[in-house]
Design an enzyme around this catalytic site. Structure first.
Site, PDB file in Angstrom:
ATOM      1  N   TYR A 105       0.822  -1.208   0.000  1.00  0.00           N
ATOM      2  CA  TYR A 105       0.000   0.000   0.000  1.00  0.00           C
ATOM      3  C   TYR A 105       0.856   1.258   0.000  1.00  0.00           C
ATOM      4  O   TYR A 105       0.605   2.194  -0.781  1.00  0.00           O
ATOM      5  CB  TYR A 105      -0.909  -0.009   1.228  1.00  0.00           C
ATOM      6  CG  TYR A 105      -1.774   1.229   1.342  1.00  0.00           C
ATOM      7  CD1 TYR A 105      -2.889   1.404   0.524  1.00  0.00           C
ATOM      8  CD2 TYR A 105      -1.483   2.224   2.281  1.00  0.00           C
ATOM      9  CE1 TYR A 105      -3.687   2.531   0.633  1.00  0.00           C
ATOM     10  CE2 TYR A 105      -2.271   3.350   2.396  1.00  0.00           C
ATOM     11  CZ  TYR A 105      -3.372   3.502   1.573  1.00  0.00           C
ATOM     12  OH  TYR A 105      -4.155   4.633   1.670  1.00  0.00           O
ATOM     13  N   LYS A 165       1.088   4.343  -2.943  1.00  0.00           N
ATOM     14  CA  LYS A 165       0.784   5.754  -2.735  1.00  0.00           C
ATOM     15  C   LYS A 165       1.999   6.634  -3.057  1.00  0.00           C
ATOM     16  O   LYS A 165       1.850   7.760  -3.537  1.00  0.00           O
ATOM     17  CB  LYS A 165       0.301   5.994  -1.308  1.00  0.00           C
ATOM     18  CG  LYS A 165      -1.086   5.420  -1.037  1.00  0.00           C
ATOM     19  CD  LYS A 165      -2.142   6.011  -1.976  1.00  0.00           C
ATOM     20  CE  LYS A 165      -3.536   5.526  -1.639  1.00  0.00           C
ATOM     21  NZ  LYS A 165      -4.578   6.119  -2.526  1.00  0.00           N
TER      22      LYS A 165
END
Length: 242
Positions: free
Chosen positions: A160, A164
């Site tokens: 994750y 990002k």
């Protein structure tokens, strides 16, 4: 009336951002992977007195779905003033840099990075017709290299966080390429928000998160572009350690 498209908009932060923009006079298209869920969200909005909304089936990892959404919206308007790329997934737990599978990385990147690229490229021509186009990519302070490298940091989610970080770099490059046009392109962290995404844990309400995102969809000509904004972690966009 200005027009906005928000992906992943049938619940949580996305739905709250719809509310915020609609209350500011926008007609908002709710991009939803599941149209049934989108229509249910529309019913709730209209029950609360918000009429200037419409659900659009849009799966950000399906190019055909993106193309169909573009065709549908193009029938209704020649101009899109705001695009908010909100759809995102966490990828679940655990997320070890050594043990996470390539499939985990691919799945998360398909939504958090490639989905943003695909939707942005598809709708860029409609956005260019707006006198003041705005793109907001919903990011996370967890994509900060500086915060992640801090030994005291408590969050380590290799999949994750790296997605990002990649989204942030894409956004900076996008803002640079559009610098000679009236675009404002920014990445906004909504904060650690109490939603399904976080298991309803967090330090921010959905309303606060929606306001943080909507603010950068509403900025004027003197507003920032190419910046990362995280009001919960950093006081000023220009001072963020990216």
């Amino acid at each position: 009336m200005k027009k906005a498209l928000i992906t992943g908009a049938n619940k949580g932060i996305g739905l709250e951002t719809v509310t915020q923009l609609a209350q500011n006079g926008f007609f908002v298209y709710l991009g939803c992977r599941n149209l049934k869920s989108g229509l249910a969200a529309i019913e709730k909005l209209k029950a609360s007195g918000i009429e200037n909304v419409e659900a659009i089936k849009l799966d950000v990892i399906d190019q055909e779905s993106i193309n169909d959404a573009l065709a549908e919206i193009s029938k209704k308007t020649e101009i899109l003033d705001v695009l908010i790329n909100n759809a995102g997934i966490s990828g679940g737990f655990p997320q070890s840099a050594l043990d996470a599978t390539l499939e985990q990385f691919r799945t998360v990147y398909e939504t958090n990075v490639f989905g943003v690229v695909s939707v942005t490229q598809a709708f860029i021509d409609l956005l260019k017709k707006s006198p003041e186009p705005r793109i907001v990519n919903v990011s996370s302070a967890m994509g900060s290299l500086s915060l992640a490298a801090d030994p005291a940091g408590s969050y380590h989610m290799a999949v994750y966080q790296s997605s990002k970080a990649a989204l942030n770099m894409y956004t900076v490059n996008l803002a640079y390429e559009l610098r000679d046009l009236p675009f404002k392109v920014n990445m906004v962290c909504p904060g650690y928000t109490k939603t399904d995404f976080t298991g309803h844990q967090g330090t921010s309400t959905v309303q606060e998160a929606g306001e943080r995102i909507a603010k950068y969809a509403l900025i004027g000509r003197d507003g920032p572009t190419g910046k990362f904004i995280s009001e919960e972690y950093f006081p000023e966009p220009a001072s963020c350690p990216w």
